[in-house]
Motif scaffolding. Structure first.
Motif, PDB file in Angstrom:
ATOM      1  N   GLU A  35      -4.452   8.808   4.881  1.00 50.29           N
ATOM      2  CA  GLU A  35      -4.227   7.531   4.193  1.00 50.29           C
ATOM      3  C   GLU A  35      -3.175   6.690   4.911  1.00 50.29           C
ATOM      4  N   VAL A  83       3.713  -1.216   3.881  1.00 53.56           N
ATOM      5  CA  VAL A  83       3.178   0.133   3.700  1.00 53.56           C
ATOM      6  C   VAL A  83       4.333   0.978   3.182  1.00 53.56           C
ATOM      7  N   LEU A 134      -4.352   3.099   5.829  1.00 53.33           N
ATOM      8  CA  LEU A 134      -3.692   1.984   5.161  1.00 53.33           C
ATOM      9  C   LEU A 134      -2.852   1.147   6.121  1.00 53.33           C
ATOM     10  N   LYS A 163      -6.931  -0.708  -4.275  1.00 52.26           N
ATOM     11  CA  LYS A 163      -7.453   0.568  -3.787  1.00 52.26           C
ATOM     12  C   LYS A 163      -6.865   1.665  -4.663  1.00 52.26           C
ATOM     13  N   GLU A 200      -5.387  -1.150   7.376  1.00 53.59           N
ATOM     14  CA  GLU A 200      -5.684  -2.061   6.269  1.00 53.59           C
ATOM     15  C   GLU A 200      -4.568  -3.090   6.102  1.00 53.59           C
ATOM     16  N   TYR A 232       0.841  -1.195   0.000  1.00 53.20           N
ATOM     17  CA  TYR A 232       0.000   0.000   0.000  1.00 53.20           C
ATOM     18  C   TYR A 232       0.882   1.253   0.000  1.00 53.20           C
ATOM     19  N   LEU A 266      -3.463   3.556  -4.488  1.00 52.15           N
ATOM     20  CA  LEU A 266      -3.214   3.315  -3.073  1.00 52.15           C
ATOM     21  C   LEU A 266      -2.678   1.909  -2.850  1.00 52.15           C
ATOM     22  N   THR A 267      -3.037   1.001  -3.737  1.00 55.76           N
ATOM     23  CA  THR A 267      -2.436  -0.323  -3.793  1.00 55.76           C
ATOM     24  C   THR A 267      -1.485  -0.351  -4.976  1.00 55.76           C
TER      25      THR A 267
END
Length: 381
Positions: free
Chosen positions: A154, A175, A158, A272, A161, A147, A315-316
């Motif tokens: 975010e 991340v 994330l 994402k 996530e 991510y 985002l991914t």
């Protein structure tokens, strides 16, 4: 401990990105942090060293990054949600054990606050040069999830996530932040705790004699922790469903295929991304991280000049969101990829795009100003 500080309260906060990441990890249930100091991720470890004991959790500073990621894997094997944070050189040192984590299916979260490289580079300046390393840095066939936040909000979201995805699929999740996102201050909205989705790994509770740690009956085997009383065996060698080393082709095929497919089959649920002005875009800019902020301003300025330009913010990064990129390319005359490196994300974009693709690359260490990206857009129109 009496008077212990609780989790970050729901509501509106103004916070540094690295601190937001740390607080998100605590909310996600992180019970163990092992790390080694490295710029520009230090605020995460420093904050966790104070907050983890306040919550009755465990923080340890290790002697280096190799020991840090090994300790994280050990904590995960004991059933604890675990994480570490680092940057370029430390990330390189962790690669072998990230691969071991994938092989042993030990959930963990690795935060890489990217800096300018290669090598020592400029430790206090920004970079986005670890995109390919995050996906391909360890040897062999495996899949993981990466991510990439572009805002403080975010970074918080994330990180939670990442823990959820890691627990769900029993994989290491990265991340991929950067120095500017890590050090910027921004608005952070923390939802009520009961509104935050938290996933914990599924555990086995059946007869001990029937337990197979790496059963191929499901994509993600049920977990038991070391010390739970079940017979388990962990090895980086190719292993059978019991966890014992095997040279059999059937065991190799079942194991490696499952390590890969459990991510690939869920790719669409992992993607994402955000889009802007794609309805009539002749030119589409694909970007991520801090560069997305400059890109959004550049796209809006281009629109004010009458240029039909759109944007996809990823985002991914991995698994790569190929469907939205491919669909956008079918209606565009050209795609551009804006990133602070000499061209990395551009490669998966080119693999799926059905129109010409060019890069807007900026020297590592610096955030491209909107005007620089706008010049690239004008040249492409």
């Amino acid at each position: 401990m009496s008077g212990e500080l609780k989790l970050l309260k729901p509501g509106t906060h103004f916070m540094m990105g690295n601190i937001a990441c740390a607080e998100a990890a605590l909310i996600a249930g992180c019970g163990f942090y092992a790390g080694y100091p490295i710029t520009p991720s230090n605020e995460i470890a420093e904050h966790m060293s104070r907050r983890m004991p306040q919550l009755g959790r465990h923080f340890i500073q290790m002697e280096d990054e190799i020991a840090s990621i090994v300790a994280v894997c050990g904590a995960s094997a004991a059933g604890v949600k675990a994480m570490t944070a680092t940057s370029g050189p430390g990330f390189s040192l962790m690669m072998e054990t990230i691969g071991l984590s994938a092989m042993l299916e030990l959930p963990c979260v690795i935060v890489n606050v990217q800096r300018a490289g290669p090598s020592t580079g400029i430790p206090t300046f920004v970079g986005q040069g670890d995109v390919m390393q995050a996906r391909w840095g360890s040897h062999g066939d495996y899949e993981l999830v990466v991510y990439a936040p572009s805002t403080v909000q975010e970074f918080f979201d994330l990180t939670i996530e990442a823990f959820n995805t890691s627990e769900w699929l029993r994989i290491p999740v990265i991340v991929l932040s950067d120095e500017v996102v890590g050090h910027m201050y921004g608005r952070l909205e923390v939802p009520e705790y009961d509104k935050i989705k938290i996933i914990n790994r599924k555990r086995y509770s059946g007869p001990r004699e029937e337990y197979l740690p790496y059963s191929s009956e499901t994509l993600v085997p049920l977990f038991v922790a070391a010390g739970d009383g079940y017979r388990i065996h962990m090895t980086g060698l190719t292993h059978d469903e019991r966890g014992y080393p095997s040279l059999e082709i059937e065991d190799s095929h079942k194991l490696v295929e499952r390590l890969v497919i459990k991510v690939r089959k869920n790719a669409k649920n992992l993607w994402k991304y955000e889009t802007l002005y794609l309805d009539d875009a002749d030119v589409v800019v694909v970007t991520f991280g801090i560069t997305a902020r400059s890109t959004e301003e550049a796209v809006k300025r281009a629109r004010s000049e009458g240029l039909k330009v759109g944007m996809i913010k990823l985002l991914t990064l991995w698994p790569f969101p190929e469907d939205p990129v491919r669909v956008a390319s079918q209606y565009a005359r050209r795609m551009l990829v804006a990133e602070i490196n000499m061209g990395q994300l551009i490669h998966p974009v080119r693999e799926v795009a059905e129109c010409p693709v060019a890069g807007i690359n900026y020297p590592v260490g610096y955030v491209p100003p909107p005007e620089y990206i706008l010049d690239g857009i004008r040249a492409a129109v």
